[in-house]
Design a protein around this motif. Structure first.
Motif, PDB file in Angstrom:
ATOM      1  N   PHE A 126       0.815  -1.199   0.000  1.00 37.95           N
ATOM      2  CA  PHE A 126       0.000   0.000   0.000  1.00 37.95           C
ATOM      3  C   PHE A 126       0.862   1.267   0.000  1.00 37.95           C
ATOM      4  CE2 PHE A 126      -1.883   3.277   2.804  1.00 37.95           C
ATOM      5  CZ  PHE A 126      -2.850   3.733   1.930  1.00 37.95           C
ATOM      6  N   TYR A 127       1.857   1.305   0.882  1.00 38.26           N
ATOM      7  CA  TYR A 127       2.656   2.530   0.973  1.00 38.26           C
ATOM      8  C   TYR A 127       3.471   2.755  -0.300  1.00 38.26           C
ATOM      9  CZ  TYR A 127       1.159   3.244   5.707  1.00 38.26           C
ATOM     10  OH  TYR A 127       0.377   3.486   6.790  1.00 38.26           O
ATOM     11  N   ARG A 128       3.863   1.666  -0.957  1.00 36.08           N
ATOM     12  CA  ARG A 128       4.591   1.836  -2.215  1.00 36.08           C
ATOM     13  C   ARG A 128       3.675   2.271  -3.350  1.00 36.08           C
ATOM     14  NH1 ARG A 128       6.889  -0.031   1.705  1.00 36.08           N
ATOM     15  NH2 ARG A 128       9.107   0.326   1.896  1.00 36.08           N
TER      16      ARG A 128
ATOM     17  N   MET B 203      -7.646  21.955   7.444  1.00 37.59           N
ATOM     18  CA  MET B 203      -8.119  21.147   6.305  1.00 37.59           C
ATOM     19  C   MET B 203      -9.463  20.538   6.648  1.00 37.59           C
ATOM     20  SD  MET B 203      -4.754  19.244   4.959  1.00 37.59           S
ATOM     21  CE  MET B 203      -3.204  19.853   5.533  1.00 37.59           C
ATOM     22  N   PRO B 204     -10.479  20.822   5.841  1.00 36.02           N
ATOM     23  CA  PRO B 204     -11.839  20.486   6.234  1.00 36.02           C
ATOM     24  C   PRO B 204     -12.309  19.086   5.852  1.00 36.02           C
ATOM     25  CG  PRO B 204     -11.869  21.775   4.227  1.00 36.02           C
ATOM     26  CD  PRO B 204     -10.429  21.599   4.590  1.00 36.02           C
ATOM     27  N   GLU B 205     -11.505  18.290   5.144  1.00 38.37           N
ATOM     28  CA  GLU B 205     -12.105  17.093   4.551  1.00 38.37           C
ATOM     29  C   GLU B 205     -12.592  16.041   5.552  1.00 38.37           C
ATOM     30  OE1 GLU B 205      -8.846  18.184   3.629  1.00 38.37           O
ATOM     31  OE2 GLU B 205      -7.854  16.432   2.782  1.00 38.37           O
ATOM     32  N   GLN B 206     -13.646  15.350   5.124  1.00 43.10           N
ATOM     33  CA  GLN B 206     -14.236  14.273   5.917  1.00 43.10           C
ATOM     34  C   GLN B 206     -13.383  13.017   5.826  1.00 43.10           C
ATOM     35  OE1 GLN B 206     -17.497  14.144   7.360  1.00 43.10           O
ATOM     36  NE2 GLN B 206     -17.997  16.268   6.896  1.00 43.10           N
ATOM     37  N   ALA B 207     -12.978  12.681   4.619  1.00 46.57           N
ATOM     38  CA  ALA B 207     -12.188  11.470   4.405  1.00 46.57           C
ATOM     39  C   ALA B 207     -10.746  11.811   4.744  1.00 46.57           C
ATOM     40  CB  ALA B 207     -12.308  11.017   2.953  1.00 46.57           C
ATOM     41  N   ARG B 208     -10.363  11.521   5.967  1.00 46.66           N
ATOM     42  CA  ARG B 208      -9.080  12.009   6.451  1.00 46.66           C
ATOM     43  C   ARG B 208      -8.028  10.908   6.457  1.00 46.66           C
ATOM     44  NH1 ARG B 208     -10.347  16.909   8.257  1.00 46.66           N
ATOM     45  NH2 ARG B 208      -8.621  17.500   9.594  1.00 46.66           N
TER      46      ARG B 208
ATOM     47  N   ALA C 177      -7.571   2.738   2.997  1.00 46.12           N
ATOM     48  CA  ALA C 177      -6.677   2.765   1.840  1.00 46.12           C
ATOM     49  C   ALA C 177      -7.304   3.570   0.694  1.00 46.12           C
ATOM     50  CB  ALA C 177      -6.361   1.345   1.389  1.00 46.12           C
ATOM     51  N   PHE C 178      -8.620   3.390   0.503  1.00 44.42           N
ATOM     52  CA  PHE C 178      -9.282   4.134  -0.573  1.00 44.42           C
ATOM     53  C   PHE C 178      -9.368   5.624  -0.249  1.00 44.42           C
ATOM     54  CE2 PHE C 178     -10.729   0.329  -2.816  1.00 44.42           C
ATOM     55  CZ  PHE C 178     -10.583   0.780  -4.109  1.00 44.42           C
ATOM     56  N   ASP C 179      -9.592   5.938   1.039  1.00 40.94           N
ATOM     57  CA  ASP C 179      -9.591   7.352   1.447  1.00 40.94           C
ATOM     58  C   ASP C 179      -8.250   7.980   1.114  1.00 40.94           C
ATOM     59  OD1 ASP C 179     -12.139   7.454   2.379  1.00 40.94           O
ATOM     60  OD2 ASP C 179     -11.621   7.231   4.500  1.00 40.94           O
TER      61      ASP C 179
END
Ligand code: UDP
Ligand code: MG
Length: 338
Positions: A140-142, A173-178, A217-219
């Motif tokens: 994932f990190y790669r 930063m206002p986002e919901q998906a953090r 991961a998708f966020d």
């Protein structure tokens, strides 16, 4: 304002809390004497975590315990704690003691010596985690580092030390998906890596089952990259080229007087194209769903109760405030004035 705030999101961590409290207190005293606060955020635990946390807040003046109205998820619980904490420097740490609190004095030293705004933990090793988790995290990190424009450091968690100005930038930063570790990387300033060995969970089991991990991961991916949206054009291009070759082949076969046999190849093509279309649609759905979520502009979390420091503001008034627009960019809940 205390010199140091330690913010801990907790979800069903009753077995970890006493050891956590003891070790955090000792580490904080070693670093800043008694000029610290510990902000424990209860993220809708279904076990005895909240009564324990409330008890700690009553006994120890350094502890503030925040009870969210339900399980909002790790990153939002963390945001709630970061919103409410008041320290000049903030340590983010998990409740399960996988990241040793004893590293705190050393991290603060690095922060001073390097004049850094962020000192982030990098895991040299991860013990007590399944091979599956290690492999997926590694991959994932790669993938993230290839897909994103922001340089998100590899193998980091949320375990990190931040200056007040870096924290304020993060909270703007206002986002919901953090995806907080990515958002911190996005801020800039001077950020320094701190390599450490990740321990086993002190007690209990991971609060990140496969489904939550996938969502996280998708966020991260959708929050920091629009590369997946371009996939359709690449696949489309490849399929068009394939179809040209196919047309040429069919024309040749016809002129050579051969009939091209059908069913298998036809089915194969139908299935492949159908699958690719669905996949691309689903990818777009991930973005659209998040767009919809952000557009609603709901508060990131709802506080039900605060024990310890902010007691007076923890009354119902604060809950109503939490849903009001604030002057802060993003219109998150108003901070209780303490
Ligand atoms: N956590 C939370 N809300 C959730 C899931 C987790 O506040 O919905 C907290 C949890 O209590 C812990 C931290 O987030 O302090 C990290 O979770 P965990 O240690 O289970 O994740 P892992 O280390 O296995 O990735
Ligand atoms: Mg953990």
């Amino acid at each position: 304002m205390p010199a140091l705030s330690i913010v801990v999101p907790c979800f069903n961590e009753e077995a970890c809390l006493p050891a956590l409290h003891r070790r955090l207190g000792a580490a904080a005293r070693a670093a800043v004497d008694s000029d610290y606060e510990i902000v424990l955020v209860n993220d809708g635990s279904r076990d005895g975590s909240w009564p324990i946390m409330r008890g700690m807040a009553a006994d120890d003046p350094h502890v503030m315990a925040v009870n969210l109205s339900r399980n909002h998820g790790h990153q939002l619980a963390l945001t709630a704690g970061l919103d409410l904490c008041r320290g000049d420097t903030v340590l983010i740490i998990d409740a399960d003691l996988q990241d040793p609190p004893e590293l705190l004095p050393e991290m603060m030293q690095v922060m001073r010596a390097e004049e850094a705004d962020v000192v982030y933990g990098v895991r040299r090793s991860r013990s007590g985690e399944t091979a599956f988790k290690r492999a997926t995290a590694h991959g994932f990190y790669r993938l993230m580092s290839r897909a994103t424009e922001v340089d998100i450091p590899l193998d980091t968690g949320d375990f990190r030390l931040m200056s007040r100005r870096a924290l304020e930038a993060l909270l703007a930063m206002p986002e919901q998906a953090r995806f907080i570790r990515g958002m911190v990387a996005w801020i800039g300033f001077r950020q320094v890596a701190f390599v450490y060995d990740r321990q086993e969970r002190f007690a209990g089991e991971t609060k990140y089952p496969f489904k939550k991990m996938m969502r996280f991961a998708f966020d991260a991916l959708t929050g920091f990259s629009s590369a997946p949206l371009k996939l359709a054009s690449y696949v489309g291009l490849a399929l068009s080229m394939g179809s040209v070759i196919l047309v040429l082949y069919i024309a040749y076969a016809w002129t050579a007087g051969r009939n091209v046999p059908g069913w298998t190849s036809l089915m194969l093509i139908v299935v492949i194209i159908g699958a690719v279309q669905m996949f691309v649609l689903a990818l777009m759905g991930e973005y659209i769903g998040r767009l919809y979520n952000e557009a609603k502009g709901r508060p990131l979390y709802i506080v039900q109760e605060v024990a310890g420091d902010g007691r007076a503001e923890a009354k119902l008034g604060y809950i109503a405030d939490a849903t009001a627009k604030s002057d802060r960019p993003g219109g998150r809940g108003k901070r209780p004035t303490r």
